[in-house]
Scaffold this motif. Sequence first.
Motif, PDB file in Angstrom:
ATOM      1  N   MET A   4       0.831  -1.200   0.000  1.00 28.86           N
ATOM      2  CA  MET A   4       0.000   0.000   0.000  1.00 28.86           C
ATOM      3  C   MET A   4       0.868   1.253   0.000  1.00 28.86           C
ATOM      4  O   MET A   4       0.557   2.222  -0.690  1.00 28.86           O
ATOM      5  CB  MET A   4      -0.941  -0.003   1.196  1.00 28.86           C
ATOM      6  N   ARG A   5       1.956   1.252   0.737  1.00 27.81           N
ATOM      7  CA  ARG A   5       2.858   2.402   0.777  1.00 27.81           C
ATOM      8  C   ARG A   5       3.489   2.622  -0.595  1.00 27.81           C
ATOM      9  O   ARG A   5       3.599   3.745  -1.066  1.00 27.81           O
ATOM     10  CB  ARG A   5       3.923   2.201   1.837  1.00 27.81           C
ATOM     11  N   GLY A   6       3.895   1.546  -1.256  1.00 27.65           N
ATOM     12  CA  GLY A   6       4.478   1.656  -2.592  1.00 27.65           C
ATOM     13  C   GLY A   6       3.495   2.224  -3.594  1.00 27.65           C
ATOM     14  O   GLY A   6       3.848   3.060  -4.429  1.00 27.65           O
ATOM     15  N   VAL A   7       2.248   1.793  -3.495  1.00 29.93           N
ATOM     16  CA  VAL A   7       1.214   2.318  -4.380  1.00 29.93           C
ATOM     17  C   VAL A   7       0.972   3.795  -4.101  1.00 29.93           C
ATOM     18  O   VAL A   7       0.847   4.604  -5.022  1.00 29.93           O
ATOM     19  CB  VAL A   7      -0.099   1.508  -4.235  1.00 29.93           C
ATOM     20  N   ALA A   8       0.950   4.176  -2.843  1.00 29.91           N
ATOM     21  CA  ALA A   8       0.738   5.580  -2.481  1.00 29.91           C
ATOM     22  C   ALA A   8       1.893   6.446  -2.982  1.00 29.91           C
ATOM     23  O   ALA A   8       1.670   7.536  -3.526  1.00 29.91           O
ATOM     24  CB  ALA A   8       0.582   5.721  -0.969  1.00 29.91           C
ATOM     25  N   VAL A   9       3.115   5.967  -2.838  1.00 26.30           N
ATOM     26  CA  VAL A   9       4.275   6.724  -3.300  1.00 26.30           C
ATOM     27  C   VAL A   9       4.253   6.846  -4.819  1.00 26.30           C
ATOM     28  O   VAL A   9       4.504   7.915  -5.371  1.00 26.30           O
ATOM     29  CB  VAL A   9       5.583   6.062  -2.805  1.00 26.30           C
ATOM     30  N   HIS A  10       3.932   5.765  -5.506  1.00 30.64           N
ATOM     31  CA  HIS A  10       3.808   5.799  -6.965  1.00 30.64           C
ATOM     32  C   HIS A  10       2.746   6.816  -7.380  1.00 30.64           C
ATOM     33  O   HIS A  10       2.964   7.602  -8.296  1.00 30.64           O
ATOM     34  CB  HIS A  10       3.446   4.415  -7.494  1.00 30.64           C
ATOM     35  N   SER A  11       1.631   6.824  -6.691  1.00 30.35           N
ATOM     36  CA  SER A  11       0.546   7.753  -7.006  1.00 30.35           C
ATOM     37  C   SER A  11       0.977   9.208  -6.853  1.00 30.35           C
ATOM     38  O   SER A  11       0.586  10.064  -7.652  1.00 30.35           O
ATOM     39  CB  SER A  11      -0.665   7.481  -6.113  1.00 30.35           C
ATOM     40  N   GLY A  62       7.824   8.666  -7.560  1.00 33.49           N
ATOM     41  CA  GLY A  62       6.741   8.036  -8.282  1.00 33.49           C
ATOM     42  C   GLY A  62       7.067   6.737  -8.940  1.00 33.49           C
ATOM     43  O   GLY A  62       6.220   5.862  -9.010  1.00 33.49           O
ATOM     44  N   PHE A  63       8.256   6.597  -9.434  1.00 32.94           N
ATOM     45  CA  PHE A  63       8.480   5.466 -10.298  1.00 32.94           C
ATOM     46  C   PHE A  63       9.505   4.498  -9.771  1.00 32.94           C
ATOM     47  O   PHE A  63       9.544   3.361 -10.194  1.00 32.94           O
ATOM     48  CB  PHE A  63       8.790   5.983 -11.708  1.00 32.94           C
ATOM     49  N   LEU A  64      10.285   4.902  -8.810  1.00 26.48           N
ATOM     50  CA  LEU A  64      11.120   3.934  -8.118  1.00 26.48           C
ATOM     51  C   LEU A  64      10.321   3.302  -6.986  1.00 26.48           C
ATOM     52  O   LEU A  64      10.568   2.172  -6.615  1.00 26.48           O
ATOM     53  CB  LEU A  64      12.384   4.592  -7.564  1.00 26.48           C
ATOM     54  N   GLY A  65       9.355   4.031  -6.475  1.00 22.59           N
ATOM     55  CA  GLY A  65       8.524   3.507  -5.399  1.00 22.59           C
ATOM     56  C   GLY A  65       7.412   2.618  -5.888  1.00 22.59           C
ATOM     57  O   GLY A  65       6.813   1.893  -5.127  1.00 22.59           O
ATOM     58  N   GLY A  66       7.071   2.669  -7.161  1.00 23.17           N
ATOM     59  CA  GLY A  66       5.908   1.958  -7.687  1.00 23.17           C
ATOM     60  C   GLY A  66       6.158   0.610  -8.062  1.00 23.17           C
ATOM     61  O   GLY A  66       6.486  -0.361  -8.072  1.00 23.17           O
TER      62      GLY A  66
END
Length: 66
Positions: A4-11, A62-66
């Motif tokens: 969920m954190r990765g998705v939030a960071v990507h968002s 956004g994109f390293l976290g996603g």
Amino acid sequence: MRVMRGVAVHSIGVILYILLSGVPPYDPAIGPAELARRSIKFPMPYFAGVTQQAKDLILQVGFLGG
């Protein structure tokens, strides 16, 4: 929770990209597997006035976290 954190960071990166350029970073019709293989580009004229620091921030959050 980690996913969920990765998705939030990507968002956050996607939202920053849209706010700075007015266009989405990728075609929403593509699937997640294809998205993972693509590199993010900063096309002109959409990013003509955007600093390199802002572009770096988009890539980092956004994109390293996603």
